[in-house]
Design a protein around this motif. Structure first.
Motif, PDB file in Angstrom:
ATOM      1  N   ARG A 271      -1.348  13.787 155.728  1.00  0.00           N
ATOM      2  CA  ARG A 271      -1.259  12.117 155.690  1.00  0.00           C
ATOM      3  C   ARG A 271      -2.518  11.673 155.953  1.00  0.00           C
ATOM      4  N   LEU A 272      -3.161  12.064 156.777  1.00  0.00           N
ATOM      5  CA  LEU A 272      -4.372  11.798 157.754  1.00  0.00           C
ATOM      6  C   LEU A 272      -5.647  12.181 156.781  1.00  0.00           C
ATOM      7  N   LEU A 273      -5.339  13.670 155.959  1.00  0.00           N
ATOM      8  CA  LEU A 273      -6.458  13.911 155.039  1.00  0.00           C
ATOM      9  C   LEU A 273      -6.460  13.056 154.096  1.00  0.00           C
ATOM     10  N   ALA A 274      -5.607  12.063 153.398  1.00  0.00           N
ATOM     11  CA  ALA A 274      -5.342  11.825 152.411  1.00  0.00           C
ATOM     12  C   ALA A 274      -6.142  10.260 151.923  1.00  0.00           C
ATOM     13  N   GLU A 275      -5.495   9.777 153.889  1.00  0.00           N
ATOM     14  CA  GLU A 275      -6.726   8.467 154.801  1.00  0.00           C
ATOM     15  C   GLU A 275      -7.763   8.293 154.317  1.00  0.00           C
ATOM     16  N   THR A 276      -8.146   9.283 155.076  1.00  0.00           N
ATOM     17  CA  THR A 276      -9.102   9.819 155.346  1.00  0.00           C
ATOM     18  C   THR A 276     -10.305   9.834 153.362  1.00  0.00           C
ATOM     19  N   GLU A 277      -9.687  10.404 153.261  1.00  0.00           N
ATOM     20  CA  GLU A 277     -10.168  10.282 151.452  1.00  0.00           C
ATOM     21  C   GLU A 277     -10.231   9.036 150.961  1.00  0.00           C
ATOM     22  N   ALA A 278      -8.972   8.059 151.124  1.00  0.00           N
ATOM     23  CA  ALA A 278      -8.774   6.979 150.247  1.00  0.00           C
ATOM     24  C   ALA A 278     -10.596   6.238 151.273  1.00  0.00           C
ATOM     25  N   PHE A 279     -10.871   6.404 151.815  1.00  0.00           N
ATOM     26  CA  PHE A 279     -11.681   5.659 152.889  1.00  0.00           C
ATOM     27  C   PHE A 279     -12.891   5.990 152.634  1.00  0.00           C
ATOM     28  N   TRP A 280     -13.252   6.867 152.426  1.00  0.00           N
ATOM     29  CA  TRP A 280     -14.648   7.412 151.994  1.00  0.00           C
ATOM     30  C   TRP A 280     -14.954   7.831 150.828  1.00  0.00           C
ATOM     31  N   ALA A 281     -13.734   8.247 149.871  1.00  0.00           N
ATOM     32  CA  ALA A 281     -14.244   8.279 148.769  1.00  0.00           C
ATOM     33  C   ALA A 281     -14.936   7.245 147.931  1.00  0.00           C
ATOM     34  N   VAL A 293     -12.622  16.788 148.338  1.00  0.00           N
ATOM     35  CA  VAL A 293     -11.565  17.329 149.905  1.00  0.00           C
ATOM     36  C   VAL A 293     -10.796  18.676 149.057  1.00  0.00           C
ATOM     37  N   VAL A 294     -10.723  20.175 149.756  1.00  0.00           N
ATOM     38  CA  VAL A 294     -10.644  20.931 149.338  1.00  0.00           C
ATOM     39  C   VAL A 294      -9.660  21.731 150.022  1.00  0.00           C
ATOM     40  N   GLY A 295      -8.230  22.844 149.945  1.00  0.00           N
ATOM     41  CA  GLY A 295      -7.734  23.121 150.663  1.00  0.00           C
ATOM     42  C   GLY A 295      -6.601  22.187 151.709  1.00  0.00           C
ATOM     43  N   ALA A 296      -5.797  21.068 150.564  1.00  0.00           N
ATOM     44  CA  ALA A 296      -5.931  20.389 151.880  1.00  0.00           C
ATOM     45  C   ALA A 296      -3.980  20.733 151.537  1.00  0.00           C
ATOM     46  N   ALA A 297      -3.981  21.763 150.656  1.00  0.00           N
ATOM     47  CA  ALA A 297      -2.158  21.688 149.955  1.00  0.00           C
ATOM     48  C   ALA A 297      -2.051  23.019 151.597  1.00  0.00           C
ATOM     49  N   THR A 335      -9.144  24.712 156.414  1.00  0.00           N
ATOM     50  CA  THR A 335      -8.701  26.231 156.218  1.00  0.00           C
ATOM     51  C   THR A 335      -7.753  25.793 157.814  1.00  0.00           C
ATOM     52  N   VAL A 336      -6.824  27.341 157.292  1.00  0.00           N
ATOM     53  CA  VAL A 336      -5.464  26.952 157.904  1.00  0.00           C
ATOM     54  C   VAL A 336      -5.250  28.821 158.264  1.00  0.00           C
ATOM     55  N   THR A 337      -5.572  29.129 159.318  1.00  0.00           N
ATOM     56  CA  THR A 337      -5.876  30.819 159.876  1.00  0.00           C
ATOM     57  C   THR A 337      -4.645  30.939 160.977  1.00  0.00           C
ATOM     58  N   PRO A 338      -4.039  32.067 160.652  1.00  0.00           N
ATOM     59  CA  PRO A 338      -2.377  32.124 161.738  1.00  0.00           C
ATOM     60  C   PRO A 338      -3.721  32.189 163.405  1.00  0.00           C
ATOM     61  N   GLY A 339      -3.296  31.948 164.267  1.00  0.00           N
ATOM     62  CA  GLY A 339      -3.974  31.835 165.278  1.00  0.00           C
ATOM     63  C   GLY A 339      -2.736  33.449 166.829  1.00  0.00           C
ATOM     64  N   ALA A 340      -3.665  32.706 168.158  1.00  0.00           N
ATOM     65  CA  ALA A 340      -3.009  33.685 168.692  1.00  0.00           C
ATOM     66  C   ALA A 340      -1.612  33.131 168.989  1.00  0.00           C
ATOM     67  N   GLN A 345      -5.237  28.721 163.318  1.00  0.00           N
ATOM     68  CA  GLN A 345      -6.133  27.864 163.610  1.00  0.00           C
ATOM     69  C   GLN A 345      -6.427  26.834 162.194  1.00  0.00           C
ATOM     70  N   LEU A 346      -6.710  25.837 162.601  1.00  0.00           N
ATOM     71  CA  LEU A 346      -7.211  24.580 161.628  1.00  0.00           C
ATOM     72  C   LEU A 346      -8.775  25.078 161.653  1.00  0.00           C
ATOM     73  N   GLY A 347      -9.412  24.680 160.835  1.00  0.00           N
ATOM     74  CA  GLY A 347     -10.849  24.361 160.804  1.00  0.00           C
ATOM     75  C   GLY A 347     -10.852  23.213 159.336  1.00  0.00           C
ATOM     76  N   LEU A 348     -11.678  22.451 159.956  1.00  0.00           N
ATOM     77  CA  LEU A 348     -12.778  21.174 158.671  1.00  0.00           C
ATOM     78  C   LEU A 348     -13.895  21.382 158.662  1.00  0.00           C
ATOM     79  N   THR A 349     -14.353  21.720 157.530  1.00  0.00           N
ATOM     80  CA  THR A 349     -15.694  21.868 157.441  1.00  0.00           C
ATOM     81  C   THR A 349     -16.200  21.031 156.647  1.00  0.00           C
ATOM     82  N   VAL A 350     -16.928  19.968 157.307  1.00  0.00           N
ATOM     83  CA  VAL A 350     -18.193  18.708 155.835  1.00  0.00           C
ATOM     84  C   VAL A 350     -19.023  19.600 155.504  1.00  0.00           C
ATOM     85  N   ILE A 351     -19.318  19.635 154.307  1.00  0.00           N
ATOM     86  CA  ILE A 351     -20.270  20.087 153.801  1.00  0.00           C
ATOM     87  C   ILE A 351     -21.267  19.213 152.872  1.00  0.00           C
ATOM     88  N   ASP A 352     -22.422  18.654 153.163  1.00  0.00           N
ATOM     89  CA  ASP A 352     -22.999  17.960 152.427  1.00  0.00           C
ATOM     90  C   ASP A 352     -24.510  18.003 151.691  1.00  0.00           C
TER      91      ASP A 352
END
Length: 555
Positions: A271-281, A293-297, A335-340, A345-352
């Protein structure tokens, strides 16, 4: 080259200091000459005083115009050699006792000279070498004058102790001077930063204030509802701009003081990413840019963490990306990867696809008030706080914020942090506003604040009583029957905390909400301890005010 210039500047300062102390040195040497002249050939004394005064004249002529340390070193070496010469005459005249007096005089010369050498090792050596030579000669001269072997031995042992003592004195003086210089430099940098900060904030505040004044002036002249609405939107945008600036400044202050904490509570990352996308799109489309937004699923339905601060980091990164990208697209990669242990481990990368940054431009980009180059603030505005605050927030979450960039290839800012998965959140019905017909008591010492809250509370209040301090709030609460009380914390005569403690001491009183510009943990704890059921952070929007009232009534 820079080090050589700094050394030359230090020598100029050494000779400036010696120029100031010249009367003291001349007085001491004249007194010594008169004293010795009573026992030795006066012609030797006159010769010595003449050489000494000649060297002092050279120093006076040089003053702070010493342009190289080697000239200064030569002058200082000759001066100290001349000053110490009488010790040999004293030994020849007074024997063993003359040697004792000579050692004492050389000890004083070493101490004073070491202090005057500042932090220059070369200057200290120019003081040390003549005195050390004279100290080494004293035992031999004393032996020639009939001193016992024991006396000669004690003198020989004493000499290196004096040298070591002078070295310790010089090192202590040098450290003190270096510390003073460093403190002065820090103070100057802080003063420059303060001036730049005031100028920057003043510039950033003038823009929205000018927009507000212009919007208010033009709204009264509007010829149609649509035109009036456009002016109101301008005022609204300017107010939000000022609020963003204020929040950034408060966050920076709390981060520097170590008083900002992140919470750990369940939130819905999708929901956080969906609202962020709706705000900035829409902003991206308005600029002719793509936004995706790629990989939210891949995100789990709920995580434990501070969703508000994650949203703040994303907003800062996306705002910068859209601001500096003129062609292409902005992409948010998840990106979501297994952590300790059980963490993810959540990764959010903004690429321009903007111009990117050189290594020099990227250096210091996460420092407060930093802009990649001088034209950024002038062209795009902003205080340069967003990235600094975002990285500090990421590190508070045990994560980090990093940058990958090359000129012409855009920028990629990556936020990473560990999070624990949480059970799925239950759907919550959103309440637009509290029920109408409430009887509300509001206490705030600023008339503008009272008028603003009256406008927002009008749709839900059947009765609204506004007072200016805690004492008036107590009297109004005694005279009326209210459903809710709103108290500003900082008011004259009686603040909100004291008023809340007195009001909650009565059984069956209405819920009390705090109105405050500070939401530090200790402030919130103080509100709770005083019996308040919630707080409203200023500046406030109607939706936030209604949500806080609804929560207070439900509690």
């Amino acid at each position: 080259m820079t080090a050589a210039l700094a050394a030359d500047a230090e020598w100029a300062q050494i000779f400036t200091d010696r120029r100031r102390s010249l009367p003291f040195r001349v007085g001491i040497c004249v007194l010594a000459g008169v004293t010795i002249g009573a026992f030795v050939d006066i012609r030797l004394v006159v010769l010595w005083l003449g050489l000494f005064l000649a060297m002092q004249g050279v120093e006076w002529a040089l003053g702070d115009r010493v342009r190289t340390r080697w000239i200064g070193a030569g002058v200082l070496l000759i001066t100290n050699a001349v000053i110490g010469a009488p010790v040999l005459v004293e030994i020849q005249t007074f024997g063993v006792w003359g040697a004792v007096v000579a050692i004492a005089l050389l000890a004083g010369t070493l101490t004073i000279g070491a202090a005057g050498a500042r932090s220059s090792g070369l200057a200290y050596l120019m003081v040390l070498i003549p005195s050390a030579v004279y100290l080494a000669l004293i035992p031999w001269f004393a032996w020639r004058q009939g001193a016992t072997g024991r006396d000669v031995f004690l003198m020989a042992v004493n000499d290196p102790l004096l040298v070591m003592s002078s070295f310790v004195a010089w090192r202590a003086s040098a450290r003190a001077l270096l510390g003073e210089a460093a403190a002065r430099a820090r103070a100057e940098r802080a003063d420059e930063a303060k001036s730049a900060f005031v100028a920057l904030v003043g510039h950033e505040l003038r823009t929205p204030i000018s927009a507000m004044l212009a919007g208010v002036a033009e709204a009264g002249k509007a010829r149609s509802p649509a035109e009036a609405a456009a002016h109101l939107r301008l005022i609204d945008d300017a107010g939000r701009m000022m609020r963003t600036l204020l929040n950034d400044l408060l966050d920076l202050s709390k981060l520097e003081a170590g008083r900002l904490a992140v919470v750990c509570e369940p939130f819905d990352p999708r929901r956080l990413l969906a609202e962020t996308e709706a705000f900035w799109a829409p902003e991206a489309r308005a600029r002719g840019l793509g936004f995706e937004v790629v990989g939210a699923a891949a995100l789990p339905p709920a995580l434990l963490g501070d969703g508000v601060r994650i949203r703040q980091i994303l907003n800062n990164l996306l705002s910068n990306a859209l601001k500096f990208t003129t062609d292409g697209a902005v992409t948010l990669v998840v990106t979501v990867t297994p952590g300790a242990d059980t963490a993810l481990q959540l990764g959010l990368t903004v690429i321009d696809t903007g111009p990117g940054l050189t290594a020099d431009q990227a250096q210091g980009l996460f420092n407060p008030f930093h802009q990649a180059h001088a034209g950024v603030a002038r062209t795009h505005g902003g205080t340069g706080l967003g990235l600094s605050i975002s990285r500090d927030l990421a590190r508070l979450m045990a994560g980090d914020l990093t940058l990958a960039t090359r000129p012409g290839e855009g920028c990629a800012f990556t936020f990473t942090s560990p999070f624990a998965a949480a059970p799925p959140l239950e759907a919550v019905d959103v309440v637009a506003r509290p029920p109408a017909g409430l009887r509300i008591l509001l206490a705030d010492d600023h008339e503008v604040n009272r008028r603003a809250f009256a406008l927002m509370l009008g749709p839900v209040a059947a009765e609204l009583v506004c007072v200016a301090d805690g004492e008036a709030a107590l009297r109004a609460a005694n005279d009326g029957d209210f459903d809710l009380i709103l108290l500003d914390l900082n008011m004259p005569r009686m603040g909100g905390l004291e008023a809340a403690r007195l009001l909650t001491a009565r059984a069956g009183g209405p819920p009390i909400l705090a109105l405050t510009a500070s939401v530090a943990c200790e402030d919130i704890a103080a509100c709770t301890a005083a019996g308040m059921v919630g707080f409203i952070a200023k500046p406030v929007e109607p939706a936030e005010l209604y949500a806080a009232i609804e929560a207070a009534l439900a509690a």
